[in-house]
Motif scaffolding. Structure first.
Motif, PDB file in Angstrom:
ATOM      1  N   MET A  54      40.820  36.709  40.885  1.00 34.50           N
ATOM      2  CA  MET A  54      41.889  37.493  41.467  1.00 34.50           C
ATOM      3  C   MET A  54      41.657  37.602  42.968  1.00 34.50           C
ATOM      4  O   MET A  54      40.549  37.883  43.409  1.00 34.50           O
ATOM      5  N   SER A  55      42.699  37.379  43.723  1.00 32.75           N
ATOM      6  CA  SER A  55      42.574  37.444  45.173  1.00 32.75           C
ATOM      7  C   SER A  55      42.575  38.901  45.650  1.00 32.75           C
ATOM      8  O   SER A  55      42.964  39.813  44.918  1.00 32.75           O
ATOM      9  N   ARG A  56      42.162  39.054  46.868  1.00 27.13           N
ATOM     10  CA  ARG A  56      42.159  40.371  47.505  1.00 27.13           C
ATOM     11  C   ARG A  56      43.572  40.959  47.525  1.00 27.13           C
ATOM     12  O   ARG A  56      43.770  42.134  47.239  1.00 27.13           O
ATOM     13  N   GLU A  57      44.546  40.140  47.854  1.00 32.17           N
ATOM     14  CA  GLU A  57      45.941  40.582  47.939  1.00 32.17           C
ATOM     15  C   GLU A  57      46.461  41.020  46.565  1.00 32.17           C
ATOM     16  O   GLU A  57      47.179  42.005  46.455  1.00 32.17           O
ATOM     17  N   GLU A  58      46.094  40.275  45.530  1.00 36.51           N
ATOM     18  CA  GLU A  58      46.512  40.633  44.173  1.00 36.51           C
ATOM     19  C   GLU A  58      45.916  41.977  43.755  1.00 36.51           C
ATOM     20  O   GLU A  58      46.594  42.795  43.136  1.00 36.51           O
ATOM     21  N   PHE A  59      44.644  42.185  44.101  1.00 34.48           N
ATOM     22  CA  PHE A  59      43.991  43.451  43.758  1.00 34.48           C
ATOM     23  C   PHE A  59      44.678  44.614  44.463  1.00 34.48           C
ATOM     24  O   PHE A  59      44.917  45.656  43.863  1.00 34.48           O
TER      25      PHE A  59
ATOM     26  N   LEU B  39      30.484  52.728  44.892  1.00 39.97           N
ATOM     27  CA  LEU B  39      30.617  51.388  45.444  1.00 39.97           C
ATOM     28  C   LEU B  39      30.414  50.372  44.318  1.00 39.97           C
ATOM     29  O   LEU B  39      29.427  50.441  43.575  1.00 39.97           O
ATOM     30  N   TYR B  40      31.366  49.458  44.196  1.00 42.91           N
ATOM     31  CA  TYR B  40      31.325  48.413  43.172  1.00 42.91           C
ATOM     32  C   TYR B  40      31.353  47.042  43.837  1.00 42.91           C
ATOM     33  O   TYR B  40      31.926  46.885  44.911  1.00 42.91           O
ATOM     34  N   LEU B  41      30.768  46.082  43.154  1.00 43.69           N
ATOM     35  CA  LEU B  41      30.861  44.691  43.559  1.00 43.69           C
ATOM     36  C   LEU B  41      31.750  43.995  42.538  1.00 43.69           C
ATOM     37  O   LEU B  41      31.477  44.008  41.333  1.00 43.69           O
ATOM     38  N   LEU B  42      32.856  43.426  43.017  1.00 42.51           N
ATOM     39  CA  LEU B  42      33.793  42.692  42.172  1.00 42.51           C
ATOM     40  C   LEU B  42      33.900  41.289  42.750  1.00 42.51           C
ATOM     41  O   LEU B  42      34.467  41.108  43.836  1.00 42.51           O
ATOM     42  N   GLY B  43      33.321  40.325  42.051  1.00 38.36           N
ATOM     43  CA  GLY B  43      33.243  38.978  42.618  1.00 38.36           C
ATOM     44  C   GLY B  43      32.327  39.015  43.826  1.00 38.36           C
ATOM     45  O   GLY B  43      31.174  39.408  43.723  1.00 38.36           O
TER      46      GLY B  43
ATOM     47  N   GLU C 245      35.265  50.446  47.238  1.00 39.17           N
ATOM     48  CA  GLU C 245      34.938  51.865  47.161  1.00 39.17           C
ATOM     49  C   GLU C 245      35.958  52.588  46.289  1.00 39.17           C
ATOM     50  O   GLU C 245      37.164  52.364  46.412  1.00 39.17           O
ATOM     51  N   VAL C 246      35.448  53.492  45.445  1.00 38.17           N
ATOM     52  CA  VAL C 246      36.289  54.338  44.612  1.00 38.17           C
ATOM     53  C   VAL C 246      36.022  55.778  45.040  1.00 38.17           C
ATOM     54  O   VAL C 246      34.894  56.267  44.938  1.00 38.17           O
TER      55      VAL C 246
ATOM     56  N   ILE D 114      41.246  53.802  46.084  1.00 35.41           N
ATOM     57  CA  ILE D 114      40.366  52.657  45.859  1.00 35.41           C
ATOM     58  C   ILE D 114      40.688  51.637  46.944  1.00 35.41           C
ATOM     59  O   ILE D 114      41.850  51.301  47.149  1.00 35.41           O
ATOM     60  N   ASP D 115      39.640  51.181  47.644  1.00 35.02           N
ATOM     61  CA  ASP D 115      39.884  50.240  48.728  1.00 35.02           C
ATOM     62  C   ASP D 115      38.662  49.365  48.948  1.00 35.02           C
ATOM     63  O   ASP D 115      37.551  49.710  48.547  1.00 35.02           O
ATOM     64  N   PHE D 116      38.871  48.260  49.627  1.00 35.75           N
ATOM     65  CA  PHE D 116      37.771  47.368  49.992  1.00 35.75           C
ATOM     66  C   PHE D 116      36.892  48.051  51.035  1.00 35.75           C
ATOM     67  O   PHE D 116      37.375  48.811  51.882  1.00 35.75           O
ATOM     68  N   LEU D 117      35.608  47.780  50.956  1.00 36.10           N
ATOM     69  CA  LEU D 117      34.642  48.363  51.871  1.00 36.10           C
ATOM     70  C   LEU D 117      34.924  47.920  53.297  1.00 36.10           C
ATOM     71  O   LEU D 117      35.047  46.725  53.577  1.00 36.10           O
ATOM     72  N   ASN D 118      35.043  48.887  54.186  1.00 37.10           N
ATOM     73  CA  ASN D 118      35.197  48.622  55.611  1.00 37.10           C
ATOM     74  C   ASN D 118      33.812  48.711  56.237  1.00 37.10           C
ATOM     75  O   ASN D 118      33.275  49.797  56.413  1.00 37.10           O
TER      76      ASN D 118
END
Length: 80
Positions: free
Chosen positions: A1-6, A37-41, A46-47, A59-63
Motif C-alpha cells: 500500500m502506498s503512502r497516498e493510499e494509507f 510509534l509503528y513501523l508499517l513496511g 504515529e498514533v 494517525i500520521d506519518f512520522l515527521n
C-alpha cells in the motif's frame, strides 16, 4: 500500500491496518496524548491516543523534523 493510499483510508481502517500489519516500536507521552510509534513496511507512523477522551485523535506519518523526535531518540535508534 502506498503512502497516498494509507492517507486516504478512514481512521478505523488505518487502525486496523496498523494493528494487523504494523510492528509496534515504542510509546511516548506527548502533552495530553500517548503516542504509539509503528513501523508499517518501511514507514514509521504515529498514533495519537487521547486519554481524557479515550479515543485515537490522529494517525500520521512520522515527521522526523518535529521536536517530538527527541523523545523517540532517547529510547530507540531510528535509521535516517
Amino acid at each position: 500500500m502506498s503512502r497516498e493510499e494509507f492517507i486516504l483510508l478512514p481512521l478505523h481502517k488505518k487502525i486496523q491496518k496498523l494493528y494487523t500489519e504494523g510492528v509496534f516500536v515504542v510509546a511516548i507521552r506527548y502533552y495530553t496524548h500517548k503516542v504509539n510509534l509503528y513501523l508499517l513496511g518501511d514507514e514509521y507512523i504515529e498514533v495519537f491516543y487521547n486519554h481524557k477522551l479515550d479515543k485515537i485523535d490522529h494517525i500520521d506519518f512520522l515527521n522526523r523534523e518535529h521536536s517530538r523526535m527527541k523523545f523517540y531518540l532517547d529510547q530507540i535508534s531510528l535509521p535516517y
